[in-house]
Design a protein around this motif. Structure first.
Motif, PDB file in Angstrom:
ATOM      1  N   PHE A 124      16.685  53.339  34.250  1.00 38.86           N
ATOM      2  CA  PHE A 124      18.018  53.525  34.811  1.00 38.86           C
ATOM      3  C   PHE A 124      19.069  53.429  33.716  1.00 38.86           C
ATOM      4  O   PHE A 124      18.879  52.726  32.710  1.00 38.86           O
ATOM      5  N   LEU A 125      20.170  54.099  33.936  1.00 38.78           N
ATOM      6  CA  LEU A 125      21.363  53.965  33.122  1.00 38.78           C
ATOM      7  C   LEU A 125      22.510  53.610  34.069  1.00 38.78           C
ATOM      8  O   LEU A 125      22.647  54.227  35.132  1.00 38.78           O
ATOM      9  N   ALA A 126      23.315  52.625  33.708  1.00 38.20           N
ATOM     10  CA  ALA A 126      24.424  52.195  34.562  1.00 38.20           C
ATOM     11  C   ALA A 126      25.742  52.475  33.857  1.00 38.20           C
ATOM     12  O   ALA A 126      25.909  52.148  32.681  1.00 38.20           O
ATOM     13  N   LEU A 127      26.677  53.081  34.577  1.00 42.39           N
ATOM     14  CA  LEU A 127      28.002  53.328  34.010  1.00 42.39           C
ATOM     15  C   LEU A 127      29.053  52.545  34.782  1.00 42.39           C
ATOM     16  O   LEU A 127      28.890  52.259  35.965  1.00 42.39           O
ATOM     17  N   LEU A 146      19.983  62.623  31.332  1.00 38.85           N
ATOM     18  CA  LEU A 146      18.936  63.090  30.422  1.00 38.85           C
ATOM     19  C   LEU A 146      17.980  61.969  30.047  1.00 38.85           C
ATOM     20  O   LEU A 146      16.879  62.220  29.538  1.00 38.85           O
ATOM     21  N   HIS A 147      18.383  60.730  30.318  1.00 32.40           N
ATOM     22  CA  HIS A 147      17.605  59.570  29.871  1.00 32.40           C
ATOM     23  C   HIS A 147      17.090  58.695  31.012  1.00 32.40           C
ATOM     24  O   HIS A 147      16.279  57.796  30.776  1.00 32.40           O
ATOM     25  N   GLY A 148      17.537  58.924  32.250  1.00 36.29           N
ATOM     26  CA  GLY A 148      17.070  58.108  33.371  1.00 36.29           C
ATOM     27  C   GLY A 148      17.925  58.316  34.609  1.00 36.29           C
ATOM     28  O   GLY A 148      18.819  59.162  34.636  1.00 36.29           O
ATOM     29  N   ILE A 149      17.652  57.532  35.631  1.00 39.28           N
ATOM     30  CA  ILE A 149      18.403  57.594  36.884  1.00 39.28           C
ATOM     31  C   ILE A 149      19.724  56.869  36.689  1.00 39.28           C
ATOM     32  O   ILE A 149      19.771  55.763  36.154  1.00 39.28           O
ATOM     33  N   VAL A 150      20.818  57.466  37.153  1.00 38.34           N
ATOM     34  CA  VAL A 150      22.153  56.923  36.894  1.00 38.34           C
ATOM     35  C   VAL A 150      22.681  56.185  38.121  1.00 38.34           C
ATOM     36  O   VAL A 150      22.665  56.699  39.237  1.00 38.34           O
ATOM     37  N   ILE A 151      23.167  54.967  37.895  1.00 37.05           N
ATOM     38  CA  ILE A 151      23.854  54.216  38.940  1.00 37.05           C
ATOM     39  C   ILE A 151      25.247  53.859  38.436  1.00 37.05           C
ATOM     40  O   ILE A 151      25.490  53.827  37.227  1.00 37.05           O
ATOM     41  N   ALA A 152      26.161  53.609  39.373  1.00 37.60           N
ATOM     42  CA  ALA A 152      27.534  53.264  39.014  1.00 37.60           C
ATOM     43  C   ALA A 152      27.836  51.827  39.397  1.00 37.60           C
ATOM     44  O   ALA A 152      27.408  51.341  40.447  1.00 37.60           O
ATOM     45  N   LEU A 153      28.582  51.144  38.540  1.00 37.71           N
ATOM     46  CA  LEU A 153      29.044  49.783  38.787  1.00 37.71           C
ATOM     47  C   LEU A 153      30.565  49.798  38.959  1.00 37.71           C
ATOM     48  O   LEU A 153      31.239  50.740  38.539  1.00 37.71           O
ATOM     49  N   ASN A 154      31.094  48.752  39.575  1.00 35.64           N
ATOM     50  CA  ASN A 154      32.540  48.580  39.739  1.00 35.64           C
ATOM     51  C   ASN A 154      33.179  49.745  40.494  1.00 35.64           C
ATOM     52  O   ASN A 154      34.106  50.396  40.021  1.00 35.64           O
ATOM     53  N   VAL A 155      32.668  49.969  41.680  1.00 31.99           N
ATOM     54  CA  VAL A 155      33.241  50.934  42.622  1.00 31.99           C
ATOM     55  C   VAL A 155      33.851  50.118  43.752  1.00 31.99           C
ATOM     56  O   VAL A 155      33.157  49.346  44.406  1.00 31.99           O
ATOM     57  N   PHE A 156      35.150  50.298  44.004  1.00 36.38           N
ATOM     58  CA  PHE A 156      35.863  49.351  44.857  1.00 36.38           C
ATOM     59  C   PHE A 156      36.313  49.898  46.207  1.00 36.38           C
ATOM     60  O   PHE A 156      36.866  49.151  47.010  1.00 36.38           O
ATOM     61  N   ASP A 157      36.092  51.179  46.471  1.00 40.37           N
ATOM     62  CA  ASP A 157      36.497  51.711  47.768  1.00 40.37           C
ATOM     63  C   ASP A 157      35.649  52.932  48.118  1.00 40.37           C
ATOM     64  O   ASP A 157      34.843  53.402  47.314  1.00 40.37           O
ATOM     65  N   ARG A 158      35.824  53.426  49.345  1.00 42.77           N
ATOM     66  CA  ARG A 158      35.019  54.552  49.825  1.00 42.77           C
ATOM     67  C   ARG A 158      35.318  55.831  49.060  1.00 42.77           C
ATOM     68  O   ARG A 158      34.413  56.651  48.845  1.00 42.77           O
ATOM     69  N   ASP A 159      36.564  56.021  48.662  1.00 44.45           N
ATOM     70  CA  ASP A 159      36.892  57.207  47.867  1.00 44.45           C
ATOM     71  C   ASP A 159      36.152  57.177  46.536  1.00 44.45           C
ATOM     72  O   ASP A 159      35.651  58.208  46.066  1.00 44.45           O
TER      73      ASP A 159
END
Length: 392
Positions: A124-127, A146-159
């Motif tokens: 995984f790669l986290a942004l 290109l290097h792995g499955i991407v997840i996101a951190l610090n998302v604060f609302d539905r938008d």
């Protein structure tokens, strides 16, 4: 803070389902590899089986060093930052990880390109999604994919959640969905929700079995859901329940009330309902487990119901006051849900606080209940396993 406490955060996919959990380690002082390893190793016998992934986050400490003293489960993923690999001790860290080969998640930063060239494989790669434009999210996600499955951190609302999905990001670690959507707020329960409340009230009043059965038969889907939950892996019965009357015979009204309560939790039409239900079920089992030995056993089911109902305002799109006005619930449950203290409030406060990042607050609330870090951490993992089983 005495001991290392865990907090938890769900990782959601595009269907708003909690497909993984992010566990963060919190210590009062400087955490060393031994403390981290001992904390995680103490959870081996309650570590959830199955495919659900558990990300292990320990900002400021090279968690990789702990793998020498911890047999990393197959479904655990260690989070790393570029500084862990490129700073002092980086070469040793890389060598340890190459030898043990646990699943890894690299948190992207300005040095991510150099970190990617260290010779490690990343699942995984986290942004960090904070302050990023949609175009920036898309560009970075495309590079990291290109290097792995991407997840996101610090998302604060539905938008922000939708922006991440639109950018091609696979999953998001966040609690943003606990905030009610302005689009779903209404003044009263819908007919389906009201029918569940009616059945719940009949059970709480010890109405005749025939009367409760008649109310259930007015909604075939309701009866089906009830039997499905009672027969789920999370309940752990040794025989299959085939009818409501059979359920009453095996369980009795007190236990049945607990499982009817789950039906109300599953009655949401909110787009984020799958994530909300998983969170509510985790709170419910966590509170029930934490109460063992601290309050009268007859109160355990009420702790469960308090946790399960703690998100009803968001799940059902009405105020908590509106929900409780229509229900025959014990005063202690209502007091806790309305923020008015009472016997169950400390357990609910701890369950909610463990969804945040304030380790000191978690430790303080656990200490007020006389709970050790290990007992609290174990209860969390058991609660997560329960919620996963119920969601199957």
């Amino acid at each position: 803070m005495t001991g290392v406490f865990l907090s938890r955060q769900p990782v959601l996919n595009g269907q708003s389902r909690a497909i993984a959990t992010r566990l963060t380690l919190h210590a009062g002082g400087v955490m060393d590899a031994y403390a981290a390893a001992q904390t995680l190793a103490a959870l081996t016998d309650v570590w959830p089986d199955g495919e659900r992934i558990f990300f292990i986050n320990c900002d400021g400490f090279p968690l990789a060093a702990a793998v020498r003293d911890w047999a990393v489960p197959a479904n655990a993923v260690l989070e790393l930052g570029s500084a862990d690999l490129l700073g002092p001790g980086g070469a040793e860290c890389v060598g340890t990880l190459q030898a043990v080969q646990p699943a890894l998640c690299l948190k992207a930063d300005a040095q991510v390109g150099t970190a990617l060239a260290c010779g490690l494989q990343y699942r995984f790669l986290a942004l960090d999604a904070r302050h990023m434009t949609p175009a920036g999210l898309g560009a970075l996600a495309a590079q990291l994919q290109l290097h792995g499955i991407v997840i996101a951190l610090n998302v604060f609302d539905r938008d922000g959640f939708m922006a991440c999905l639109d950018a091609g990001i696979n999953a998001v670690a966040s609690w943003f969905f606990k905030q009610p959507s302005a689009l779903t707020v209404k003044k009263a329960l819908n007919p389906g929700q009201a029918q569940i409340v009616r059945v719940l009230n009949l059970v709480r009043k010890n109405a005749d079995v025939k009367e409760v059965e008649a109310a259930l038969k007015q909604d075939v889907a309701l009866s089906y859901k009830l039997l499905r939950y009672i027969n789920s892996a999370g309940f752990g019965l040794s025989c299959e329940i085939q009818s409501f009357r059979h359920a009453v015979t095996i369980l009795g009204y007190d236990k049945l009330n607990k499982w009817l309560s789950l039906l109300l939790v599953t009655a949401s039409k909110d787009p984020m309902a799958p994530a909300l239900m998983h969170a509510a079920l985790t709170r419910a089992r966590l509170m029930e487990s934490l109460g063992h030995g601290l309050i009268d056993p007859q109160e355990y089911d009420n702790l469960f119901i308090t946790g399960a109902f703690s998100m009803l305002d968001v799940l059902l799109g009405v105020s908590m006051e509106t929900v409780l006005e229509s229900m025959s619930l014990p005063e202690a449950i209502c007091d806790a849900l309305l923020g008015q203290g009472g016997l169950y409030a400390p357990f609910l406060d701890l369950a909610c606080t463990s969804e945040g990042e304030d380790g000191a607050a978690i430790a303080e609330l656990a200490g007020q209940l006389g709970l050790s870090a290990e007992s609290f951490n174990r209860a969390q993992l058991q609660a997560l396993a329960f919620a996963d089983a119920m969601a199957q």
